[in-house]
Design an enzyme around this catalytic site. Structure first.
Site, PDB file in Angstrom:
ATOM      1  N   HIS A  35       0.845  -1.209   0.000  1.00  0.00           N
ATOM      2  CA  HIS A  35       0.000   0.000   0.000  1.00  0.00           C
ATOM      3  C   HIS A  35       0.872   1.249   0.000  1.00  0.00           C
ATOM      4  CE1 HIS A  35      -3.312   2.700   1.444  1.00  0.00           C
ATOM      5  NE2 HIS A  35      -2.303   3.285   2.079  1.00  0.00           N
ATOM      6  N   GLU A  36       1.902   1.270   0.825  1.00  0.00           N
ATOM      7  CA  GLU A  36       2.772   2.450   0.886  1.00  0.00           C
ATOM      8  C   GLU A  36       3.559   2.620  -0.412  1.00  0.00           C
ATOM      9  OE1 GLU A  36       2.229   4.488   3.065  1.00  0.00           O
ATOM     10  OE2 GLU A  36       1.107   3.237   4.466  1.00  0.00           O
ATOM     11  N   HIS A  38       1.455   4.395  -2.905  1.00  0.00           N
ATOM     12  CA  HIS A  38       1.470   5.852  -2.727  1.00  0.00           C
ATOM     13  C   HIS A  38       2.689   6.463  -3.409  1.00  0.00           C
ATOM     14  CE1 HIS A  38      -1.973   6.723  -0.296  1.00  0.00           C
ATOM     15  NE2 HIS A  38      -1.601   5.975   0.728  1.00  0.00           N
ATOM     16  N   GLU A  49      -6.370   7.200  -0.737  1.00  0.00           N
ATOM     17  CA  GLU A  49      -6.288   5.974   0.062  1.00  0.00           C
ATOM     18  C   GLU A  49      -6.963   4.810  -0.656  1.00  0.00           C
ATOM     19  OE1 GLU A  49      -4.560   5.284   2.797  1.00  0.00           O
ATOM     20  OE2 GLU A  49      -3.774   7.316   2.626  1.00  0.00           O
TER      21      GLU A  49
END
Length: 298
Positions: free
Chosen positions: A128-129, A132, A197
């Site tokens: 997930h990071e 980003h 998100e």
């Protein structure tokens, strides 16, 4: 990305409107110069500032071999360079990414998260990071936070931009501006953060190959933060939107102005994506091809 551009442009425009309302053409010019300066500051220095703010400690492959290999493998899957890796000695389970570009990306993981999760769940969070970083959300969010904070500063100290003693704005209008301008900036910041998100969740699931890894990780993060107050985040709430889940305790008005969508909705969307989307890595040394372990970073 087009929506994000529009939202960022609206923040800059709001900055100029406040400057004009408080100081006329001169105030608008000063506000735009301030906005440009804030953008440059966020571009060049936001990553190091937020890492220092949360006392993040860099780790190497020798110090955290499994976590490092996992991040390296996921970064390869994502098609981005290996980011700098940091550990934050914080009991609240959480993580965030920063950096102005994939080449300058950094991922910071709390020790509370590593103590709580299986290797598959850690992989989902790290993916997930990395999403980003791949989507350049880290730069967008840093600029948004900087501009939103500057708008609040400008509204509070707007009397310094007065047009002269005889031509100052109505005091009631000034008070309304001091209240409504930061609120409007906060709403725009929330809109950017919440939208990104969802995108990072979906892309993170594709990177790690199994949406359930991230879904299970989010569920554990939401439960795990109960009873663990992140004092650094509480003292610096402007950085809250950078974490994978809201690090704030909700004791003030954090829930009303949440920068993250509801965790339950994020989990539901991930589970709707279905099972594994790509085969597991063939490398037998890959951290998630071994039985789940606690604290896989050491």
């Amino acid at each position: 990305m087009f929506k994000t551009f529009i939202l960022l442009a609206s923040l800059t425009a709001l900055f100029a409107v406040i400057g004009y309302a408080l100081g006329g053409p001169t105030g608008a010019t000063v506000a735009l110069v301030m906005a440009a300066g804030m953008n440059l500051f966020a571009w060049w220095g936001s990553d190091g500032m937020v890492l220092r703010m949360h006392n993040a400690q860099p780790v190497t492959a020798a110090e955290a071999p499994q976590l490092y290999r996992m991040t390296q493998d996921l970064a390869e899957r994502a098609g981005i360079p290996m980011p700098a890796l940091y550990i934050i000695h914080e009991d609240q389970p959480n993580a965030f990414a920063t950096g102005r570009s994939p080449e300058r990306g950094a991922v910071a993981v709390n020790t509370g998260l590593l103590d709580l999760m299986t290797q598959e769940e850690v992989a989902g969070v790290v993916a997930h990071e990395l999403a980003h970083i791949k989507n350049r959300d880290t730069l967008i969010m840093a600029i948004t936070a900087t501009l939103a904070g500057a708008i609040g500063f400008l509204a509070q100290f707007g009397m310094m931009l007065g047009r002269g003693r005889e031509n100052r704005p109505n005091p009631i209008a000034m008070i309304l501006m001091m209240i409504l301008a930061p609120l409007a900036a906060m709403l725009v910041q929330m809109a950017i953060s919440r939208a990104r998100e969802f995108e990072a969740d979906a892309e993170g699931a594709r990177i790690c190959g199994d949406a359930s890894w991230l879904a299970n990780g989010l569920a554990k993060l939401e439960r795990g933060k109960i009873g663990h107050v992140n004092q650094t985040a509480e003292a610096n709430p402007a950085s809250a939107h950078m974490f994978i889940i809201n690090p704030l305790s909700g004791l003030r008005m954090d829930r009303l102005f949440a920068t993250h969508p509801p965790t339950e909705e994020r989990i539901a969307r991930l589970m709707a994506m279905g099972g594994p989307r790509r085969p597991a890595p063939a490398n037998p040394a890959s951290p998630w091809s071994t039985p789940a372990q606690r604290n896989p970073w050491g």
